[in-house]
Design a protein around this motif. Structure first.
Motif, PDB file in Angstrom:
ATOM      1  N   SER A 124     -77.203 -32.813  -3.608  1.00  0.00           N
ATOM      2  CA  SER A 124     -76.501 -34.079  -3.394  1.00  0.00           C
ATOM      3  C   SER A 124     -75.849 -34.581  -4.681  1.00  0.00           C
ATOM      4  N   GLU A 125     -76.401 -34.204  -5.845  1.00  0.00           N
ATOM      5  CA  GLU A 125     -75.800 -34.616  -7.110  1.00  0.00           C
ATOM      6  C   GLU A 125     -74.385 -34.065  -7.261  1.00  0.00           C
ATOM      7  N   TYR A 126     -74.165 -32.886  -6.759  1.00  0.00           N
ATOM      8  CA  TYR A 126     -72.830 -32.296  -6.806  1.00  0.00           C
ATOM      9  C   TYR A 126     -71.856 -33.102  -5.950  1.00  0.00           C
ATOM     10  N   GLN A 127     -72.292 -33.501  -4.762  1.00  0.00           N
ATOM     11  CA  GLN A 127     -71.437 -34.318  -3.903  1.00  0.00           C
ATOM     12  C   GLN A 127     -71.171 -35.683  -4.531  1.00  0.00           C
ATOM     13  N   ASN A 130     -75.898 -40.737 -14.417  1.00  0.00           N
ATOM     14  CA  ASN A 130     -76.792 -39.619 -14.692  1.00  0.00           C
ATOM     15  C   ASN A 130     -76.965 -38.802 -13.413  1.00  0.00           C
ATOM     16  N   LEU A 131     -76.304 -37.656 -13.364  1.00  0.00           N
ATOM     17  CA  LEU A 131     -76.372 -36.768 -12.192  1.00  0.00           C
ATOM     18  C   LEU A 131     -77.101 -35.483 -12.553  1.00  0.00           C
ATOM     19  N   GLY A 132     -78.141 -35.614 -13.369  1.00  0.00           N
ATOM     20  CA  GLY A 132     -78.952 -34.457 -13.725  1.00  0.00           C
ATOM     21  C   GLY A 132     -79.995 -34.167 -12.663  1.00  0.00           C
ATOM     22  N   ALA A 182     -69.357 -39.347 -15.909  1.00  0.00           N
ATOM     23  CA  ALA A 182     -70.334 -38.674 -15.046  1.00  0.00           C
ATOM     24  C   ALA A 182     -70.995 -37.532 -15.818  1.00  0.00           C
ATOM     25  N   CYS A 183     -72.308 -37.611 -15.957  1.00  0.00           N
ATOM     26  CA  CYS A 183     -73.069 -36.601 -16.698  1.00  0.00           C
ATOM     27  C   CYS A 183     -73.824 -35.733 -15.696  1.00  0.00           C
ATOM     28  N   ALA A 184     -73.367 -34.510 -15.509  1.00  0.00           N
ATOM     29  CA  ALA A 184     -73.955 -33.605 -14.528  1.00  0.00           C
ATOM     30  C   ALA A 184     -74.673 -32.475 -15.249  1.00  0.00           C
ATOM     31  N   ALA A 189     -88.830 -43.964  -3.219  1.00  0.00           N
ATOM     32  CA  ALA A 189     -87.873 -43.001  -3.752  1.00  0.00           C
ATOM     33  C   ALA A 189     -86.537 -43.110  -3.040  1.00  0.00           C
ATOM     34  N   LEU A 190     -85.489 -42.709  -3.724  1.00  0.00           N
ATOM     35  CA  LEU A 190     -84.144 -42.706  -3.144  1.00  0.00           C
ATOM     36  C   LEU A 190     -84.002 -41.563  -2.156  1.00  0.00           C
ATOM     37  N   PRO A 191     -83.587 -41.838  -0.926  1.00  0.00           N
ATOM     38  CA  PRO A 191     -83.432 -40.753   0.046  1.00  0.00           C
ATOM     39  C   PRO A 191     -82.210 -39.908  -0.246  1.00  0.00           C
ATOM     40  N   ARG A 192     -82.321 -38.628  -0.042  1.00  0.00           N
ATOM     41  CA  ARG A 192     -81.189 -37.726  -0.143  1.00  0.00           C
ATOM     42  C   ARG A 192     -80.435 -37.707   1.181  1.00  0.00           C
ATOM     43  N   VAL A 193     -79.287 -37.038   1.156  1.00  0.00           N
ATOM     44  CA  VAL A 193     -78.528 -36.882   2.393  1.00  0.00           C
ATOM     45  C   VAL A 193     -79.305 -36.051   3.399  1.00  0.00           C
ATOM     46  N   ASP A 194     -80.061 -35.049   2.908  1.00  0.00           N
ATOM     47  CA  ASP A 194     -80.779 -34.168   3.832  1.00  0.00           C
ATOM     48  C   ASP A 194     -82.107 -34.759   4.303  1.00  0.00           C
ATOM     49  N   GLY A 195     -82.400 -35.996   3.882  1.00  0.00           N
ATOM     50  CA  GLY A 195     -83.614 -36.631   4.372  1.00  0.00           C
ATOM     51  C   GLY A 195     -84.782 -36.546   3.421  1.00  0.00           C
ATOM     52  N   SER A 196     -84.751 -35.629   2.434  1.00  0.00           N
ATOM     53  CA  SER A 196     -85.819 -35.580   1.451  1.00  0.00           C
ATOM     54  C   SER A 196     -85.682 -36.768   0.519  1.00  0.00           C
ATOM     55  N   ARG A 197     -86.677 -36.954  -0.361  1.00  0.00           N
ATOM     56  CA  ARG A 197     -86.675 -38.139  -1.193  1.00  0.00           C
ATOM     57  C   ARG A 197     -86.888 -37.745  -2.641  1.00  0.00           C
ATOM     58  N   ARG A 198     -86.285 -38.533  -3.515  1.00  0.00           N
ATOM     59  CA  ARG A 198     -86.493 -38.310  -4.937  1.00  0.00           C
ATOM     60  C   ARG A 198     -86.778 -39.636  -5.608  1.00  0.00           C
ATOM     61  N   GLU A 199     -87.533 -39.580  -6.682  1.00  0.00           N
ATOM     62  CA  GLU A 199     -87.918 -40.778  -7.396  1.00  0.00           C
ATOM     63  C   GLU A 199     -86.690 -41.469  -7.970  1.00  0.00           C
ATOM     64  N   SER A 200     -86.623 -42.787  -7.798  1.00  0.00           N
ATOM     65  CA  SER A 200     -85.470 -43.533  -8.298  1.00  0.00           C
ATOM     66  C   SER A 200     -85.858 -44.962  -8.585  1.00  0.00           C
ATOM     67  N   PRO A 201     -86.006 -45.341  -9.847  1.00  0.00           N
ATOM     68  CA  PRO A 201     -86.329 -46.730 -10.148  1.00  0.00           C
ATOM     69  C   PRO A 201     -85.161 -47.641  -9.847  1.00  0.00           C
ATOM     70  N   GLY A 202     -85.412 -48.661  -9.046  1.00  0.00           N
ATOM     71  CA  GLY A 202     -84.396 -49.683  -8.889  1.00  0.00           C
ATOM     72  C   GLY A 202     -83.784 -49.797  -7.519  1.00  0.00           C
ATOM     73  N   LEU A 203     -83.990 -48.840  -6.621  1.00  0.00           N
ATOM     74  CA  LEU A 203     -83.432 -48.926  -5.279  1.00  0.00           C
ATOM     75  C   LEU A 203     -84.557 -48.893  -4.269  1.00  0.00           C
TER      76      LEU A 203
END
Length: 354
Positions: free
Chosen positions: A137-140, A117-119, A69-71, A25-39
């Motif tokens: 982090s999507e807002y940033q 895609n910043l949803g 940018a789609c938020a 998963a793609l790491p967030r700035v705060d250290g948590s992780r989210r699913e992200s295909p491709g990285l």
């Protein structure tokens, strides 16, 4: 190219499973992780490296690409009706369908746009919820993206029974958009009208909140901020009478519904880009405008110049009047007899002296 497309898909987190569904998963700035295909990253990275990676992920993969940018919330994030290992190569989210339709239209070069895609599932426009968009982090990423056009669609989670407060929603949403606008004054912002609610579901017991109150509130925010670009995600799925064939559940569209949303956004994006290109190629309109202004100002004094001349000539007939009077009175008239002095002559009767 295939390499370029892989880079863009990786950054947008909307790629097909064959491009990395089993990657970490793609790491967030705060250290948590989210699913992200491709990285793919290591299991642990320093905090400063994570910040750099997030910033790098939002830079343009193609120099000169127009960034869209789609938020938003889970409706923007998409993939409803798919398992994590069974996501489509094309589509699955409305931003992915938007990019697909832009490329298929033939109006623009394949590399002309980069769609982000910043949803984020559960995101709200309001502060004080368990997932306000501005705290994520999507807002940033949105602020750092340098977007040319941002499509912001928030409100579905704000309409939950636990959160809904129409006045607070409008105030917080307005401030959020103002902050995004201040971070990128050169970019334009469009608001998406949230999709309709098909029926009662869990946290959304009353569909009228989304189908009536929320739509009214978004229109009010757009009017206050003078945002003219409104993308009708609400109406395209049926509006107050939504069609079940476009939905995966009572709240989220299926892939057919997402394709409709992508087509609805396509018109706004294409019109925006045509206008932007026309403004860049059109000759400056400010240069010729001063010329007529100078021309009109020059002849203006002309009618005024003769006006003092007759004023000076008016005394002319008065001045000669005393002259003939003086001449006639001072010179002797030709008819006036001149005085003669008679010398007395001796009278013949006077005796001459002897």
């Amino acid at each position: 190219s295939a390499l370029r497309r892989r880079r863009v898909v990786s950054i947008r987190r909307i790629g097909a499973p064959k491009r990395g569904a089993d990657l970490p998963a793609l790491p967030r700035v705060d250290g948590s992780r989210r699913e992200s295909p491709g990285l793919s990253f290591g299991k642990s990275l320093p905090v400063h490296m994570l910040s750099l990676l997030v910033a790098a992920a939002t830079t343009r993969a193609v120099v000169g690409a127009v960034v869209i940018a789609c938020a938003g919330d889970s409706v923007t994030y998409g993939f409803h009706g798919y398992s994590k290992g069974d996501r489509p190569a094309v589509g699955g989210t409305w931003p992915a369908w938007l990019e697909h339709h832009l490329e298929e239209s033939g109006d623009f070069a394949p590399d002309h746009f980069q769609v982000l895609n910043l949803g984020l599932s559960g995101a709200t426009a309001q502060d004080g919820t368990n997932k306000p968009f501005r705290s994520q982090s999507e807002y940033q990423e949105l602020l750092a993206s340098g977007f040319d056009l941002a499509i912001v669609t928030l409100g579905t989670n704000d309409a939950k029974a636990a959160y809904w407060d129409e006045e607070k929603y409008k105030a917080d949403y307005k401030q959020l958009i103002l902050d995004v606008r201040a971070a990128n004054p050169a970019g334009e912002i469009a608001l998406g009208l949230p999709v309709p609610q098909l029926g009662k579901k869990g946290d959304w017991p009353n569909k009228d909140v989304i189908n009536e109150d929320l739509q009214r509130a978004v229109h009010a925010v757009a009017a206050e901020l003078e945002i003219t670009k409104l993308i009708d995600f609400f109406g395209v799925l049926g509006g107050v009478e939504p069609e079940a064939r476009w939905f995966n559940d009572k709240i989220h569209p299926n892939d057919a519904g997402y394709e409709l949303l992508g087509k609805e956004a396509l018109e706004t994006v294409a019109d925006f880009e045509r206008a932007r290109l026309a403004a860049r190629t059109a000759p400056p309109s400010t240069r010729p405008s001063p010329s007529p202004t100078r021309e009109t100002s020059r002849p203006t004094p002309a009618p005024l110049s003769p006006s003092p001349r007759p004023t000076r000539e008016t005394p002319a007939p008065v001045s000669p009047s005393p002259r003939p009077t003086t001449l006639e009175t001072s010179r002797p008239s030709a008819e006036t007899p001149r005085p003669t002095i008679a010398t007395p002559r001796p009278s013949p009767t006077t005796p001459r002296p002897t």
